[in-house]
Motif scaffolding. Structure first.
Motif, PDB file in Angstrom:
ATOM      1  N   ASP A   1     -50.736 -24.892  16.386  1.00  0.00           N
ATOM      2  CA  ASP A   1     -49.631 -25.246  15.494  1.00  0.00           C
ATOM      3  C   ASP A   1     -50.125 -25.732  14.128  1.00  0.00           C
ATOM      4  OD1 ASP A   1     -47.692 -24.641  17.366  1.00  0.00           O
ATOM      5  OD2 ASP A   1     -47.528 -26.708  18.106  1.00  0.00           O
ATOM      6  N   GLU A   2     -51.265 -26.402  14.103  1.00  0.00           N
ATOM      7  CA  GLU A   2     -51.656 -27.128  12.895  1.00  0.00           C
ATOM      8  C   GLU A   2     -52.906 -26.596  12.187  1.00  0.00           C
ATOM      9  OE1 GLU A   2     -51.718 -31.372  13.388  1.00  0.00           O
ATOM     10  OE2 GLU A   2     -50.121 -31.330  14.899  1.00  0.00           O
TER      11      GLU A   2
ATOM     12  N   GLU B   1     -50.931 -28.543  26.081  1.00  0.00           N
ATOM     13  CA  GLU B   1     -50.323 -29.258  24.963  1.00  0.00           C
ATOM     14  C   GLU B   1     -51.289 -29.381  23.788  1.00  0.00           C
ATOM     15  OE1 GLU B   1     -49.262 -32.948  26.690  1.00  0.00           O
ATOM     16  OE2 GLU B   1     -47.346 -32.242  27.509  1.00  0.00           O
TER      17      GLU B   1
ATOM     18  N   GLN C   1     -52.309 -17.078  16.799  1.00  0.00           N
ATOM     19  CA  GLN C   1     -51.780 -18.405  16.503  1.00  0.00           C
ATOM     20  C   GLN C   1     -50.259 -18.376  16.412  1.00  0.00           C
ATOM     21  OE1 GLN C   1     -52.598 -19.680  12.462  1.00  0.00           O
ATOM     22  NE2 GLN C   1     -52.756 -21.836  13.068  1.00  0.00           N
ATOM     23  N   ARG C   2     -49.720 -17.281  15.896  1.00  0.00           N
ATOM     24  CA  ARG C   2     -48.273 -17.165  15.633  1.00  0.00           C
ATOM     25  C   ARG C   2     -47.505 -16.469  16.746  1.00  0.00           C
ATOM     26  NH1 ARG C   2     -50.165 -14.667   9.928  1.00  0.00           N
ATOM     27  NH2 ARG C   2     -50.741 -16.611   8.878  1.00  0.00           N
TER      28      ARG C   2
ATOM     29  N   GLU D   1     -52.180 -25.963  22.164  1.00  0.00           N
ATOM     30  CA  GLU D   1     -51.058 -25.507  21.355  1.00  0.00           C
ATOM     31  C   GLU D   1     -50.916 -26.329  20.080  1.00  0.00           C
ATOM     32  OE1 GLU D   1     -48.167 -23.523  24.782  1.00  0.00           O
ATOM     33  OE2 GLU D   1     -47.780 -25.587  24.098  1.00  0.00           O
ATOM     34  N   CYS D   2     -51.291 -27.589  20.142  1.00  0.00           N
ATOM     35  CA  CYS D   2     -51.297 -28.419  18.943  1.00  0.00           C
ATOM     36  C   CYS D   2     -52.288 -27.864  17.927  1.00  0.00           C
ATOM     37  CB  CYS D   2     -51.647 -29.860  19.310  1.00  0.00           C
ATOM     38  SG  CYS D   2     -51.629 -31.014  17.915  1.00  0.00           S
TER      39      CYS D   2
ATOM     40  N   ARG E   1     -44.780 -17.926  22.771  1.00  0.00           N
ATOM     41  CA  ARG E   1     -45.439 -18.550  23.909  1.00  0.00           C
ATOM     42  C   ARG E   1     -44.543 -18.564  25.137  1.00  0.00           C
ATOM     43  NH1 ARG E   1     -47.504 -23.615  20.186  1.00  0.00           N
ATOM     44  NH2 ARG E   1     -48.753 -22.333  18.750  1.00  0.00           N
TER      45      ARG E   1
END
Length: 249
Positions: A117-118, A110, A131-132, A113-114, A135
């Motif tokens: 995402d950011e 989690e 990153q893109r 992946e955060c 998943r």
């Protein structure tokens, strides 16, 4: 690339890289008609599309140009899309076969992946590409893939830190007490290439390498901290250290 002396960052590096030398990825590479080591190169860089050997070398500069050229020549029939598909599948399969699905794994996935995402990653091309990437749904595969992708962030920062201090990659490897000629040999450099690299060494390379390591450490923790904050960064470290691994291969 040498990791800093921090247990959880070493755990992250290990989680993100173990599949790269596993029997899973070597078998997948051979089944696709490539040398056993080729999928590591082609799949990893394939996220950028069908790139030239020059671009592939630029983003994987710890290897000699001869190695990259040879891999591209011997795997020319495999498209970048296929290479990425096989690479991601190998990463996820390794996670499913070697990582336990406990609370620590779930939390680590989690939080990693955060970060993906950011985090703002320009101009780290490989890290941006991964990153893109799509998943998986299950925790072991998610964790393996997220660790691989965040490891690419650290790799991009490594090259940036070397550029900041004006130290070319081959000189950095020679100055790195955890690398040196032996590590270069394991990465495919031959004796002639290593001797040529040595002719470019400078007296201040050791100090520059230490400066780059400090810059890398600060930049990586800074990026993670900006996204996660101190408490969740500590949570990530604790979770990574509690991930259960069986390492079947």
């Amino acid at each position: 690339m040498t990791t800093t002396a921090n247990p959880w960052r070493e755990a992250l590096n290990a989680l993100g890289s173990a599949f790269m030398t596993s029997t899973i990825i070597r078998s997948a590479s051979k089944e696709a008609g490539m040398p056993g080591s080729a999928l590591y190169f082609r799949g990893r860089v394939g996220i950028l599309g069908d790139v030239s050997t020059q671009t592939a070398y630029d983003v994987q500069a710890i290897f000699s140009r001869r190695v990259v050229d040879t891999i591209w020549e011997r795997s020319a029939d495999v498209t970048s899309d296929k290479a990425v598909e096989l690479y991601v599948d190998a990463c996820r399969r390794w996670g499913r076969e070697n990582l336990g699905e406990n609370a620590a794994a779930t939390r680590a996935a989690e939080l990693l992946e955060c970060v993906l995402d950011e985090a703002e990653l320009a101009p780290m091309l490989l890290a941006q590409g991964w990153q893109r990437a799509p998943r998986a749904d299950d925790v072991p595969a998610r964790l393996a893939q997220a660790a691989m992708a965040v490891r690419e962030i650290r790799g991009g920062l490594y090259f940036a830190a070397l550029a900041l201090v004006g130290l070319p990659v081959h000189r950095a490897m020679l100055a790195d007490p955890g690398a040196g000629p032996d590590r270069m040999t394991s990465l495919g450099w031959n004796e002639e290439e290593i001797d040529e690299a040595k002719t470019h060494q400078r007296p201040g390379d050791g100090a520059r390498w230490r400066d780059a390591e400090r810059a890398l450490d600060g930049a990586f923790l800074g990026l993670l901290g900006d996204v996660l904050g101190e408490d969740r960064l500590n949570d990530l470290g604790e979770a990574l250290l509690r991930v259960e691994r069986s390492d079947k291969g």
